[in-house]
Design an enzyme around this catalytic site. Structure first.
Site, PDB file in Angstrom:
ATOM      1  N   VAL A 483       1.114  -1.207   0.130  1.00  0.00           N
ATOM      2  CA  VAL A 483      -0.001   0.266   0.736  1.00  0.00           C
ATOM      3  C   VAL A 483       1.115   0.849  -0.362  1.00  0.00           C
ATOM      4  CG1 VAL A 483      -1.931   1.238   1.363  1.00  0.00           C
ATOM      5  CG2 VAL A 483      -1.587  -0.987   1.431  1.00  0.00           C
ATOM      6  N   SER A 484       0.261   2.461  -1.288  1.00  0.00           N
ATOM      7  CA  SER A 484       1.204   3.313  -1.558  1.00  0.00           C
ATOM      8  C   SER A 484       1.793   4.267   0.165  1.00  0.00           C
ATOM      9  CB  SER A 484       1.547   3.875  -2.412  1.00  0.00           C
ATOM     10  OG  SER A 484      -0.323   4.545  -2.378  1.00  0.00           O
ATOM     11  N   ASP A 485       0.481   4.470   0.974  1.00  0.00           N
ATOM     12  CA  ASP A 485       0.703   5.130   2.543  1.00  0.00           C
ATOM     13  C   ASP A 485       1.247   4.400   3.851  1.00  0.00           C
ATOM     14  OD1 ASP A 485      -1.714   4.523   2.507  1.00  0.00           O
ATOM     15  OD2 ASP A 485      -2.711   5.548   2.341  1.00  0.00           O
ATOM     16  N   CYS A 486       1.159   3.269   3.479  1.00  0.00           N
ATOM     17  CA  CYS A 486       1.899   2.493   4.074  1.00  0.00           C
ATOM     18  C   CYS A 486       2.849   2.766   4.223  1.00  0.00           C
ATOM     19  CB  CYS A 486       0.699   1.835   3.998  1.00  0.00           C
ATOM     20  SG  CYS A 486      -0.409   1.724   4.716  1.00  0.00           S
ATOM     21  N   GLU A 489       4.206   6.045   5.335  1.00  0.00           N
ATOM     22  CA  GLU A 489       4.662   5.811   6.596  1.00  0.00           C
ATOM     23  C   GLU A 489       5.939   5.323   6.642  1.00  0.00           C
ATOM     24  OE1 GLU A 489       3.462   8.401   7.927  1.00  0.00           O
ATOM     25  OE2 GLU A 489       2.135   9.385   6.214  1.00  0.00           O
TER      26      GLU A 489
END
Length: 759
Positions: A483-486, A489
């Site tokens: 997952v890109s935002d995971c 982060e």
């Protein structure tokens, strides 16, 4: 007494892990556990939730919290802080309030370094699992007596006053979830008029008053057909031949959003088989109870396009219904008769099952999410009831089960990595490293062990998969889905830790693994500069006209998201600072294009629509953070000025912010009723304004927000549970139970760190 277990795999021969189960969280019932005082505390939590269930619908997630606080003998030692009306906030008082919440939140960290938390709320997650294990004959093994008791508690506690159940715990009643939960109660053992507060009778009345289950939306028609209380001829076709279409066609599996693809993959297998579970006496009774006319007199063909108005969020356009009708009238009769049933349908089922097995193996039988998990598990049982594939699925059911004071529910799949990534950043922002070194070291260890180390196996592109090496998932490493935002982060956490002494935070991640993360992020940027979440976007937008669901929007293809784009900007700006020689030109171009994308999607009133949280407050926090990281300021960026005006305009009288979940489906800002504020929304807005430099112009709005959060802190350092804060696919809400701690903590940390305060 229920107890949570962390990072344990047990001795099940059908269970395996890529990193020794780091991040795994499972529940078990121990009849001998707990003191009388602890049991009384749990019972009090249940009763308090029940009494207030119509006021605060998300649970406080108290069972595991009570367990952890008890195991660690937690006692809040820092006096409570109160800021009176007209009183200024000093640095000392801000520090004391911050240390109180840090002390409390640190006690909630699990032994493997993550923060457990519920992520549930949709009321269609659990019933299909109950139906599945009922059909396969595993109900008693999977859900023994104490499990059933808690399942029923959850159903009772979230029944609406009108007798129905909403799509999610805060929603109005829908046919889909009312029918599913009614069936679930009956399977678990309630009679037609049984259940707490006449639950079954009230639910059945709601169903009949709204036209019976012939009005259930398409996913409901599928599950009821599988169970045997509906007829497959009343469903629109889901031909498995779809998985054999040539790749040059615009509507091809590789061009679908991964969750849509993964739902309809096992659905099409079960449809292609026209599978129906055993017709037991209970199924015969349900056929009588759920309809307003005799079962054998229903004209199933006419029910295919029926949907209760309460469920209808996305009305199907005429062209879509025309396609279904053509498939129903012309295509399916051909594909289900000799010789095409042997030449084409049989092959299509084999191809579909090959994809199912590949996805199961790639995720260690967790699969991509709970809806898909149950369908894939049932498909494996239909293929071979005694096979290892099904047994491996059974072994991973506990990964989805969660227990709280409102009962047992099914999670979407877990938010371990997502929550922990933000928790770590919040704690780092406190500048209290000397007090929480062990907490940071454990969190760092969890982040490092949770990174995905390999791409999907074999020729993954032929299985419609994208690279995952170097990414982080939403939950744990075994899940496997990038997952890109995971990823952004997780990368940001590792970069921040790399700037700290290893004797405090542990060994730094090697640069090569950081480079792998950057590769994933760069691969997911679209031509418009935005970042997609799971796989590259780029399919044609008109394909959304073929959205087969009635209660979701934007599910057919992958899209770009403000949150993913902003997270990636943050991470890559920091990466470029620390590793200026690695893919510099590509990263520079990425950031420029990403900023342009953020500016292009701002709404006319100055906010950004949040795709995964409620809603404009959430999206605006992300957007302003991304813009600020890229060097934009209030003075040089019109979008930032408009956003500040928007946030200041919607600040409530008590200094907070409060946004209704209705903003998400209605796609316009809707405030909470009664001038109420929500502490999580307040934290997002406060941090957004700090990103925009509000402290340099007029810090008064920041002081007012901080005062509300400090005064709302509970005696032990916790914060109260309020309205639901998460969302997916525009119309369904998610309860992120950790948010009430992470974001007020983070906002107070940023406030103390960046807003000038008197000593």
């Amino acid at each position: 007494m229920w107890r949570i277990k962390i990072a344990e795999g047990g001795k099940d021969p059908y269970l395996y892990s890529t990193n020794n189960y780091v991040g795994r969280q499972t529940w078990e019932f121990d009849p001998d556990a707990g003191t009388p005082e602890e049991r009384a505390e749990v019972e009090e939590a249940r009763q308090n939730f029940y009494k207030n269930r119509y006021q605060v619908k998300p649970c406080g997630d108290l069972l595991w919290r009570l367990q952890f606080l008890g195991e660690k003998n937690f006692e809040q030692t820092i006096p409570q802080v109160r800021i009176e009306e007209g009183e200024g906030i000093t640095y000392e008082k801000a520090t004391r309030a911050l240390r109180r919440t840090v002390q409390f939140f640190s006690a909630l960290q699990a032994s493997d370094g993550h923060w457990p938390a519920e992520i549930a709320g949709p009321l269609f997650f659990l019933p299909p699992l109950v139906m599945c294990v009922y059909i396969t004959g595993h109900l008693d093994a999977v859900f023994p007596a104490e499990h059933r008791k808690e399942i029923l508690r959850y159903i009772y506690y979230h029944q609406n006053e009108d007798g129905g159940w909403g799509l999610h715990i805060e929603g109005h009643s829908t046919m889909f979830c009312t029918a599913l939960n009614y069936i679930c109660m009956r399977i678990i053992g309630e009679g037609p008029n049984g259940g707490q507060d006449d639950a079954c009778a009230r639910a059945r009345k709601w169903i009949h008053d709204h036209g019976s289950v012939t009005n259930i939306p398409s996913w409901g028609k599928t599950w009821l057909s599988i169970l045997g209380v509906y007829d497959w001829s009343g469903s629109n076709p889901m031909p498995p031949e779809f998985w054999m279409l040539p790749s040059f066609l615009p509507m091809h599996p590789a061009k679908m959003w991964c969750y849509c693809r993964m739902v309809y993959m096992p659905m099409s297998y079960l449809y292609g088989k026209r599978f129906v579970g055993p017709i037991t006496p209970l199924i015969q009774q349900l056929r009588e109870e759920l309809f307003t006319q005799p079962y054998d007199q229903i004209n199933w063909k006419k029910t295919r396009h029926q949907c209760a108005p309460e469920d209808l969020y996305y009305p199907h356009p005429f062209v879509q219904d025309l396609i279904w009708d053509c498939l129903y009238i012309f295509t399916e009769p051909l594909l289900t008769r000799w010789p095409l049933n042997e030449i084409i349908r049989k092959k299509a089922l084999e191809v579909t099952m090959k994809h199912i097995h590949y996805e199961d193996e790639s995720s260690r039988y967790i699969t991509i999410g709970c809806v898909e998990k149950v369908l894939c598990m049932l498909a494996c049982w239909v293929e071979d009831p005694n096979g290892d594939y099904f047994k491996k699925h059974l072994a991973r059911i506990p990964d989805y089960i969660w227990v709280a004071e409102d009962g047992m529910k099914m999670q979407s799949f877990g938010s371990q990595e997502w929550d922990t990534g933000f928790a770590i950043q919040a704690l780092l922002a406190t500048n209290l490293t000397d007090e929480i070194g062990d907490v940071l070291r454990r969190g760092h260890d969890f982040i490092k062990k949770s990174q995905v180390r390999d791409n999907p196996s074999g020729d993954f592109k032929s299985m419609y998969r994208h690279i995952s090496k170097g990414s982080w998932t939403f939950s744990d490493q075994d899940h496997g889905w990038q997952v890109s935002d995971c990823t952004a982060e997780g990368l940001k956490c590792c970069l921040l830790f790399s700037m700290m002494p290893p004797e405090i935070v542990g060994e730094h991640m090697v640069p090569e693994r950081l480079y792998d993360s950057v590769n994933v992020l760069l691969s997911l940027q679209s031509k418009n500069g935005g970042l997609s979440a799971w796989e590259p976007a780029g399919a044609q937008e008109w394909l959304e006209l073929l959205n087969p669901t009635e209660f979701f929007a934007d599910i057919v293809i992958e899209h770009e998201y403000v949150e993913c784009t902003s997270s990636a900007i943050h991470a890559l700006v920091l990466f470029k600072k620390l590793y200026p020689g690695h893919r510099k030109k590509e990263i520079d171009n990425f950031i420029v294009n990403a900023v342009r994308y953020l500016e292009s999607i701002q709404t006319s009133d100055g906010g950004w629509y949040g795709n995964w949280g409620v809603c404009f407050t959430y999206g605006t926090w992300f957007a302003l953070g991304g813009l600020a990281a890229a060097g934009k300021t209030y003075n040089n960026c019109l979008a930032m000025r408009k956003a500040v005006d928007f946030l200041l305009r919607i600040q409530r009288d008590n200094g907070g912010w409060g946004e209704s979940y209705l903003s998400c489906p209605e796609k316009r800002y809707v405030p909470l009723e009664g001038n109420r504020s929500n502490l999580v929304h307040t934290a997002w807005a406060l941090m957004a304004l700090i990103h925009a430099g509000q402290m340099d112009r007029d810090p008064t709005p920041l002081h007012r927000a901080a005062r509300l959060m400090i005064n709302s802190q509970l005696e032990d350092g916790d914060f109260p549970q309020q309205e639901i804060t998460g969302v997916f696919m525009k119309n369904c809400m998610l309860h992120y139970a950790a948010y009430r701690n992470i974001y007020p903590l983070w906002a107070l940390a940023e406030y103390r760190r960046r807003v000038p305060l008197p000593s």
